[in-house]
Design a protein around this motif. Structure first.
Motif, mmCIF file in Angstrom:
data_model
loop_
_atom_site.group_PDB
_atom_site.id
_atom_site.type_symbol
_atom_site.label_atom_id
_atom_site.label_comp_id
_atom_site.label_asym_id
_atom_site.label_seq_id
_atom_site.Cartn_x
_atom_site.Cartn_y
_atom_site.Cartn_z
ATOM 1 N N UNK A 285 0.826 -1.211 0.000
ATOM 2 C CA UNK A 285 0.000 0.000 0.000
ATOM 3 C C UNK A 285 0.859 1.260 0.000
ATOM 4 N N UNK A 286 1.908 1.264 0.823
ATOM 5 C CA UNK A 286 2.793 2.427 0.890
ATOM 6 C C UNK A 286 3.508 2.631 -0.444
ATOM 7 N N UNK A 287 3.950 1.535 -1.049
ATOM 8 C CA UNK A 287 4.645 1.633 -2.336
ATOM 9 C C UNK A 287 3.731 2.202 -3.410
ATOM 10 N N UNK A 288 2.470 1.776 -3.386
ATOM 11 C CA UNK A 288 1.513 2.284 -4.363
ATOM 12 C C UNK A 288 1.219 3.761 -4.122
ATOM 13 N N UNK A 289 1.150 4.152 -2.865
ATOM 14 C CA UNK A 289 0.925 5.558 -2.523
ATOM 15 C C UNK A 289 2.057 6.431 -3.057
ATOM 16 N N UNK A 290 3.293 5.983 -2.850
ATOM 17 C CA UNK A 290 4.459 6.718 -3.339
ATOM 18 C C UNK A 290 4.464 6.770 -4.864
ATOM 19 N N UNK A 291 4.238 5.624 -5.496
ATOM 20 C CA UNK A 291 4.255 5.567 -6.962
ATOM 21 C C UNK A 291 3.216 6.511 -7.570
ATOM 22 N N UNK A 292 2.059 6.598 -6.923
ATOM 23 C CA UNK A 292 0.982 7.450 -7.447
ATOM 24 C C UNK A 292 1.322 8.934 -7.357
ATOM 25 N N UNK A 293 2.195 9.314 -6.435
ATOM 26 C CA UNK A 293 2.575 10.717 -6.286
ATOM 27 C C UNK A 293 3.787 11.103 -7.112
ATOM 28 N N UNK A 294 4.473 10.131 -7.679
ATOM 29 C CA UNK A 294 5.697 10.416 -8.439
ATOM 30 C C UNK A 294 5.370 11.131 -9.746
ATOM 31 N N UNK A 295 6.098 12.207 -10.015
ATOM 32 C CA UNK A 295 5.912 12.962 -11.249
ATOM 33 C C UNK A 295 7.272 13.390 -11.794
ATOM 34 N N UNK A 296 7.424 13.264 -13.100
ATOM 35 C CA UNK A 296 8.591 13.886 -13.720
ATOM 36 C C UNK A 296 8.474 15.390 -13.536
ATOM 37 N N UNK A 297 9.606 16.061 -13.448
ATOM 38 C CA UNK A 297 9.584 17.505 -13.212
ATOM 39 C C UNK A 297 8.791 18.239 -14.295
ATOM 40 N N UNK A 298 8.814 17.741 -15.523
ATOM 41 C CA UNK A 298 8.053 18.400 -16.591
ATOM 42 C C UNK A 298 6.554 18.253 -16.362
ATOM 43 N N UNK A 299 6.118 17.114 -15.846
ATOM 44 C CA UNK A 299 4.697 16.944 -15.514
ATOM 45 C C UNK A 299 4.283 17.925 -14.428
ATOM 46 N N UNK A 300 5.142 18.094 -13.438
ATOM 47 C CA UNK A 300 4.828 18.994 -12.332
ATOM 48 C C UNK A 300 4.761 20.437 -12.820
ATOM 49 N N UNK A 301 5.700 20.821 -13.661
ATOM 50 C CA UNK A 301 5.741 22.197 -14.136
ATOM 51 C C UNK A 301 4.523 22.535 -14.993
ATOM 52 N N UNK A 302 3.993 21.559 -15.703
ATOM 53 C CA UNK A 302 2.782 21.799 -16.491
ATOM 54 C C UNK A 302 1.584 22.113 -15.593
ATOM 55 N N UNK A 303 1.606 21.600 -14.377
ATOM 56 C CA UNK A 303 0.516 21.858 -13.434
ATOM 57 C C UNK A 303 0.658 23.216 -12.753
ATOM 58 N N UNK A 304 1.856 23.801 -12.843
ATOM 59 C CA UNK A 304 2.143 25.034 -12.096
ATOM 60 C C UNK A 304 2.092 26.297 -12.959
ATOM 61 N N UNK A 305 1.695 26.171 -14.200
ATOM 62 C CA UNK A 305 1.570 27.339 -15.083
ATOM 63 C C UNK A 305 2.878 28.116 -15.192
#
Length: 427
Positions: A285-305
């Motif tokens: 469960x913990x591993x799945x929680x971590x995996x679900x939050x992982x984002x490449x920096x480019x994915x994150x930056x697209x969310x931050x405008x």
């Protein structure tokens, strides 16, 4: 594909998963068109379809791996281009990882091969050891021609002219957002990257903070485990992954994390697979929680405008295999660079690997060298002023074959929106 595992064998969750993957394969051969090693070597056994047959025979028999099977599995880059091409959804990554674990358990490699792999596993994931090894390699570089094995020569050639000390930003700490905090994220600072290029994490932290992120470098987090994992050393890779899971879960259960940002795409592919790696363990469960939050920096930056910038340079974008095939992130980095004011061009055959592939360029330097030459030629054909990539391995590999500056995508985005000029571009 028809399989013949016994009922007893299928009680093993790993073999059960291998059976599912093998049965999805319909022998179509579409994968051969995009497999870099097949393009270079022209051997069916050096294509995904050929390797699938070898893996099937090895796992079904339950016998130790033989030298021929090991040779062809070792030649696989794990670039995962075959997974992008496959119309049947064959999860080749999980299959080849299991094959490598079986090889590691059952096959005794020649002494030099065994020793080189042990050194890589005990040095590269540990920044202090790796930094010292690079300094020693730099001193030994003039003796490279005297080395009896091409792999030893490749390791010496890897040493940069300048080995910097650690960045103060890599230590566990919290960086407050500039202005109002929008999100709280952990940054995976990694292992080899923060030795080879300290500027990437520094640029990532600056950029995320300007965009309203509180950035956490979690205590206890380190190597993602990919290096050991792809050499079949599951005990070591799972120990490293477990340390990360526990470190990030402590933050998630404490003040919370909106995302785990990863700026080395090879690591990102592995972290996003933690749920699979630990699916039969108490950490599932913990591993799945971590995996679900992982984002490449480019994915994150697209969310931050990301704000518009004035980059102005002609950038050849190299899409790392682990990003485009492993994570299916293809348009985000290019869109961000364009928004930041850069002219973005892509090379021909952008789906093909540059030959880095983790430790591949050290363990299979001849094939890696051919792939590097192809990649550099296609990039230089676009007459860029700079080459951008999202993976440190690709940056080192391509940079060793061209005079065009090679920088991380995030360094360009940081510079174009208020950060310092990337060091690789000069003053």
């Amino acid at each position: 594909m028809q399989t013949n595992f016994t009922e007893e064998q299928l009680k093993d969750p790993a073999l059960q998963r291998a059976n599912e993957i093998l049965r999805a394969c319909v022998h179509c051969g579409f994968c051969t068109a995009t497999c870099p090693t097949y393009q270079v070597l022209g051997d069916e056994l050096d294509s995904p379809r050929g390797r699938v047959y070898l893996i099937k025979d090895m796992l079904e028999s339950g016998r130790p791996a033989d030298a021929n099977t090991v040779k062809h599995i070792d030649r696989c880059l794990s670039c995962l281009a075959c997974m992008t091409t496959c119309p049947s959804g064959v999860h080749y990554m999980h299959l080849v990882d299991q094959a490598r674990a079986h090889i590691e358990k059952t096959y005794r490699r020649p002494f030099l091969d065994r020793s080189l792999r042990a050194v890589l596993a005990r040095v590269l994931p540990y920044p202090a050891r790796f930094r010292q090894a690079l300094r020693l390699a730099r001193l030994g570089r003039p003796l490279a021609r005297l080395m009896p094995d091409i792999r030893l020569r490749a390791m010496l050639a890897m040493a940069p002219d300048r080995v910097t000390g650690p960045s103060p930003n890599d230590a566990p700490q919290v960086f407050p957002a500039h202005g109002q905090r929008r999100v709280r994220v952990a940054l995976m600072t990694g292992c080899a990257q923060k030795v080879l290029n300290t500027d990437i994490n520094d640029a990532t932290i600056r950029l995320l903070r300007r965009l309203g992120c509180e950035v956490v470098v979690a205590r206890g987090a380190g190597c993602c485990g990919a290096l050991n994992h792809h050499m079949g050393r599951t005990t070591g890779s799972h120990a490293q992954a477990e340390a990360n899971i526990r470190a990030w879960m402590a933050e998630i259960e404490g003040e919370g994390l909106d995302a785990i940002v990863i700026n080395t795409s090879g690591c990102g592919t592995t972290v996003k697979d933690y749920g699979h790696m630990f699916r039969t363990t108490a950490l599932a469960d913990a591993a799945q929680t971590v995996a679900a939050r992982a984002k490449d920096v480019s994915e994150m930056l697209c969310l931050l405008d990301l704000p518009e910038g004035a980059g102005g340079l002609r950038v050849a974008y190299h899409s790392a295999c682990s990003l485009q095939h492993g994570q299916k992130v293809t348009s985000a980095p290019k869109a961000l660079l364009i928004r930041a004011g850069f002219e973005v061009v892509e090379p021909a055959d952008s789906h093909l690997c540059c030959g880095s592939a983790g430790t591949y360029n050290l363990l299979q330097p001849e094939i890696a060298g051919q792939l590097k030459a192809r990649k550099v030629a296609t990039l230089e054909a676009k007459a860029p002023q700079v080459i951008a990539a999202g993976n440190i391995g690709c940056m080192v590999q391509i940079g060793s074959g061209t005079d065009v500056p090679v920088v991380h995508t995030v360094e360009l985005l940081d510079w174009a929106t208020g950060g310092p000029r990337p060091r690789a571009l000069g003053s």
